[in-house]
Write a protein that holds these residues in place. Structure first.
Motif, PDB file in Angstrom:
ATOM      1  N   CYS A  35       0.845  -1.193   0.000  1.00  0.00           N
ATOM      2  CA  CYS A  35       0.000   0.000   0.000  1.00  0.00           C
ATOM      3  C   CYS A  35       0.875   1.235   0.000  1.00  0.00           C
ATOM      4  O   CYS A  35       1.705   1.416   0.894  1.00  0.00           O
ATOM      5  N   CYS A  37      -0.380   4.339   0.011  1.00  0.00           N
ATOM      6  CA  CYS A  37      -1.122   5.530   0.448  1.00  0.00           C
ATOM      7  C   CYS A  37      -0.380   6.236   1.583  1.00  0.00           C
ATOM      8  O   CYS A  37       0.359   5.634   2.354  1.00  0.00           O
ATOM      9  N   CYS A  40      -0.930   4.840   5.224  1.00  0.00           N
ATOM     10  CA  CYS A  40      -0.144   3.663   5.611  1.00  0.00           C
ATOM     11  C   CYS A  40       1.338   3.998   5.709  1.00  0.00           C
ATOM     12  O   CYS A  40       2.050   3.467   6.569  1.00  0.00           O
ATOM     13  N   HIS A 118      -3.143   1.796  -4.210  1.00  0.00           N
ATOM     14  CA  HIS A 118      -2.896   3.241  -4.115  1.00  0.00           C
ATOM     15  C   HIS A 118      -1.604   3.642  -4.832  1.00  0.00           C
ATOM     16  O   HIS A 118      -0.836   4.479  -4.349  1.00  0.00           O
TER      17      HIS A 118
HETATM   18 ZN   LIG Z   1      -2.805   2.382   2.664  1.00  0.00          ZN
END
Ligand SMILES: [Zn+2]
Ligand SMILES: [Zn+2]
Length: 148
Positions: A35, A37, A40, A118
């Motif tokens: 991930c 993003c 995170c 993401h």
């Molecule tokens: Zn994330």
């Protein structure tokens, strides 16, 4: 799907940085995802996070899952109360599933991600050379597809 699984069999084991919190699972993850993003990345302080998603019924923490924090609506994360290591993430839209960072497991090398999520938030200087699918959303449906 899990009818024949022996619930006493440990598949993966892990621990936090200080060792006060340990984890074991009795089944393999449903999927494993990078991930990118910002949420995170900030949570892990790493340039990309990699999580294994488990049915929460197959995961056991000792003595417990740590302290809970909700900084964004719909997302609950836990961390070791002693050392602060990130332990779990739970998302309201994925009931029954718990996300655990692959690097707390002793068998991290066996927990290879299957997808990038993401991707649109990926740090421009981070280049991971693989042929995995890259999606710009959380891929909540794709994630479960990718685990097949
Ligand atoms: Zn994330
Ligand atoms: Zn700890």
């Amino acid at each position: 799907m899990t009818a024949t699984t022996d619930s006493t069999t440990t598949v993966f084991t892990g621990r936090c940085y200080c060792g006060a919190t340990t984890v074991r699972t009795t089944q393999a993850p449903q999927t494993i995802a990078y991930c990118h993003c910002i949420d995170c990345r900030r949570w892990t302080s790493a340039p990309v996070a990699a999580f294994a998603a488990f049915d929460e019924k197959v995961v056991t923490f000792a003595p417990n899952e740590g302290r809970h924090i909700t900084a964004n609506p719909g997302v609950t994360r836990t961390f070791c109360a002693t050392c602060g290591s990130p332990l779990t993430g739970r998302y309201d839209y994925l009931p029954g599933q718990v996300y655990i960072g692959v690097s707390i497991f002793d068998q991290s090398s066996d927990l290879e991600p299957k997808i990038h999520t993401h991707e649109s938030e990926r740090l421009s200087w981070l280049h991971i050379d693989d042929d995995l699918e890259r999606i710009s959303s959380s891929g909540r449906s794709k994630i479960n597809e990718a685990s097949k």
